[in-house]
Design a protein around this motif. Sequence first.
Motif, short mmCIF file in Angstrom:
data_model
loop_
_atom_site.label_atom_id
_atom_site.label_comp_id
_atom_site.label_asym_id
_atom_site.label_seq_id
_atom_site.Cartn_x
_atom_site.Cartn_y
_atom_site.Cartn_z
N ASP A 159 33.30 36.78 79.94
CA ASP A 159 34.44 37.12 80.78
C ASP A 159 35.30 35.86 80.94
O ASP A 159 34.96 34.96 81.70
CB ASP A 159 33.96 37.63 82.14
CG ASP A 159 35.08 38.20 83.01
OD1 ASP A 159 36.24 37.78 82.84
OD2 ASP A 159 34.79 39.04 83.89
N TYR A 160 36.42 35.82 80.25
CA TYR A 160 37.28 34.63 80.19
C TYR A 160 37.68 34.14 81.58
O TYR A 160 37.57 32.95 81.88
CB TYR A 160 38.51 34.96 79.36
CG TYR A 160 39.54 33.87 79.23
CD1 TYR A 160 39.34 32.79 78.40
CD2 TYR A 160 40.75 33.95 79.94
CE1 TYR A 160 40.29 31.79 78.26
CE2 TYR A 160 41.72 32.97 79.80
CZ TYR A 160 41.48 31.89 78.96
OH TYR A 160 42.44 30.91 78.83
N ALA A 161 38.15 35.04 82.42
CA ALA A 161 38.67 34.63 83.73
C ALA A 161 37.59 34.01 84.61
O ALA A 161 37.88 33.13 85.42
CB ALA A 161 39.31 35.83 84.44
N ARG A 162 36.36 34.45 84.45
CA ARG A 162 35.26 33.93 85.27
C ARG A 162 34.86 32.51 84.89
O ARG A 162 34.38 31.76 85.75
CB ARG A 162 34.04 34.84 85.15
CG ARG A 162 34.13 36.12 85.96
CD ARG A 162 32.79 36.86 85.93
NE ARG A 162 32.81 38.08 86.72
CZ ARG A 162 32.59 38.14 88.03
NH1 ARG A 162 32.33 37.01 88.69
NH2 ARG A 162 32.64 39.28 88.67
N VAL A 163 35.05 32.14 83.64
CA VAL A 163 34.48 30.87 83.17
C VAL A 163 35.50 29.80 82.80
O VAL A 163 35.14 28.62 82.72
CB VAL A 163 33.56 31.11 81.95
CG1 VAL A 163 32.46 32.11 82.30
CG2 VAL A 163 34.34 31.59 80.73
N ILE A 164 36.76 30.17 82.59
CA ILE A 164 37.68 29.24 81.94
C ILE A 164 37.94 27.98 82.76
O ILE A 164 38.15 26.90 82.20
CB ILE A 164 39.02 29.95 81.61
CG1 ILE A 164 39.89 29.05 80.72
CG2 ILE A 164 39.75 30.38 82.87
CD1 ILE A 164 39.25 28.63 79.42
N THR A 165 37.89 28.06 84.07
CA THR A 165 38.17 26.87 84.88
C THR A 165 37.12 25.78 84.70
O THR A 165 37.37 24.61 85.04
CB THR A 165 38.28 27.22 86.37
OG1 THR A 165 37.06 27.86 86.79
CG2 THR A 165 39.46 28.15 86.63
N GLY A 166 35.96 26.12 84.16
CA GLY A 166 34.89 25.14 83.99
C GLY A 166 35.01 24.27 82.76
O GLY A 166 34.19 23.37 82.57
N TYR A 167 36.03 24.49 81.94
CA TYR A 167 36.18 23.72 80.70
C TYR A 167 37.20 22.59 80.88
O TYR A 167 38.05 22.63 81.76
CB TYR A 167 36.56 24.64 79.55
CG TYR A 167 35.43 25.57 79.18
CD1 TYR A 167 34.47 25.19 78.25
CD2 TYR A 167 35.28 26.80 79.82
CE1 TYR A 167 33.41 26.03 77.94
CE2 TYR A 167 34.21 27.63 79.53
CZ TYR A 167 33.28 27.24 78.59
OH TYR A 167 32.22 28.06 78.30
N GLY A 168 37.09 21.59 80.02
CA GLY A 168 37.88 20.38 80.15
C GLY A 168 39.38 20.60 80.02
O GLY A 168 39.83 21.49 79.30
N ASP A 169 40.13 19.73 80.70
CA ASP A 169 41.59 19.84 80.73
C ASP A 169 42.26 19.16 79.54
O ASP A 169 43.48 19.27 79.37
CB ASP A 169 42.15 19.21 82.01
CG ASP A 169 41.79 20.01 83.25
OD1 ASP A 169 41.25 21.12 83.12
OD2 ASP A 169 42.05 19.51 84.37
N THR A 170 41.51 18.43 78.75
CA THR A 170 42.05 17.80 77.55
C THR A 170 41.21 18.20 76.35
O THR A 170 40.03 18.55 76.50
CB THR A 170 42.07 16.26 77.67
OG1 THR A 170 40.73 15.79 77.86
CG2 THR A 170 42.94 15.82 78.84
N TYR A 171 41.82 18.15 75.18
CA TYR A 171 41.10 18.59 73.99
C TYR A 171 41.49 17.75 72.79
O TYR A 171 42.66 17.47 72.55
CB TYR A 171 41.42 20.06 73.67
CG TYR A 171 40.75 20.53 72.40
CD1 TYR A 171 39.40 20.83 72.38
CD2 TYR A 171 41.48 20.63 71.21
CE1 TYR A 171 38.77 21.24 71.21
CE2 TYR A 171 40.86 21.03 70.04
CZ TYR A 171 39.50 21.32 70.05
OH TYR A 171 38.89 21.70 68.89
N SER A 172 40.48 17.35 72.03
CA SER A 172 40.68 16.70 70.74
C SER A 172 39.77 17.40 69.73
O SER A 172 38.56 17.51 69.97
CB SER A 172 40.32 15.21 70.79
OG SER A 172 41.19 14.53 71.66
N PRO A 173 40.33 17.89 68.63
CA PRO A 173 39.51 18.63 67.67
C PRO A 173 38.45 17.74 67.03
O PRO A 173 38.70 16.56 66.76
CB PRO A 173 40.53 19.11 66.63
CG PRO A 173 41.68 18.18 66.76
CD PRO A 173 41.73 17.79 68.20
N MET A 174 37.28 18.32 66.80
CA MET A 174 36.22 17.59 66.14
C MET A 174 36.55 17.35 64.67
O MET A 174 36.26 16.29 64.11
CB MET A 174 34.90 18.35 66.26
CG MET A 174 34.37 18.44 67.69
SD MET A 174 32.78 19.29 67.77
CE MET A 174 31.73 18.15 66.87
#
Length: 245
Positions: free
Chosen positions: A143-158
């Motif tokens: 469930d995207y809405a339930r979990v999305i706030t727990g992920y990092g605010d910045t992203y760099s591709p591996m």
Amino acid sequence: MPAVPSRSVPALLRSLQDDDPGVPRLTWYAADHERSGERVELSARVLSTWVAKTANLLEEEFDAGPGSVVAIDLPTHWRTLVFQLAAWSTGAAVRLGPDRPADVLVSSSVEALRRNASTERIAVSPAPLARDFGAEVPEGVLDYARVITGYGDTYSPMVEPGPEDPALETADGSALTHEGLLAGAAEAGAGWPPGVRLLTDVGPADVVRGPLAAWVRTGSVVLTPDLGSLPEKVAAAERTTATLS
């Protein structure tokens, strides 16, 4: 054809933030805006944060990256653009529609989520300020809405995608590579001035000639699912300078 200012989606998002992190880059009007008042505005910083969180989710939970396919079964909506940008940020390909093989399916349809039980799945609610899917989520679906706030605010591709890696596959079987994604957007928006404010109702299959083309011009997008349902006064209030349907 104009020079492409950015060679990847992460670089494009960084360039929008560098230009002005607080200026609106994506403004959403629901089809029933006159009744509901639903309007969502994302600055360059906020748009980049949503994309980063979603890219982190795709990579951490589903190993999304070059060579993987994210199927997006969502209507014209600001969250649909976030998922497209996030998938491209990881280097994955976006495949539109729910009924062809993919590594991950992102859908707002309970029926499609149930029908594709053998695929990794994400349930996305189009409701404003949704804190959950709003319906019973099939077993095994995130469930995207339930979990999305727990992920990092910045992203760099591996891993960066190769220039010939597929980026967008439409229902008719046509494909665009990661190298061609922003090059195509630059060509599509060549007639617009820098800083264009685009009013559009184009769907996910037309993201290159619509939103991406505006952003490559350091512009912004006013998105709605149906231009015909939007009062003319909205275009004036939003100071749009181009329209695309």
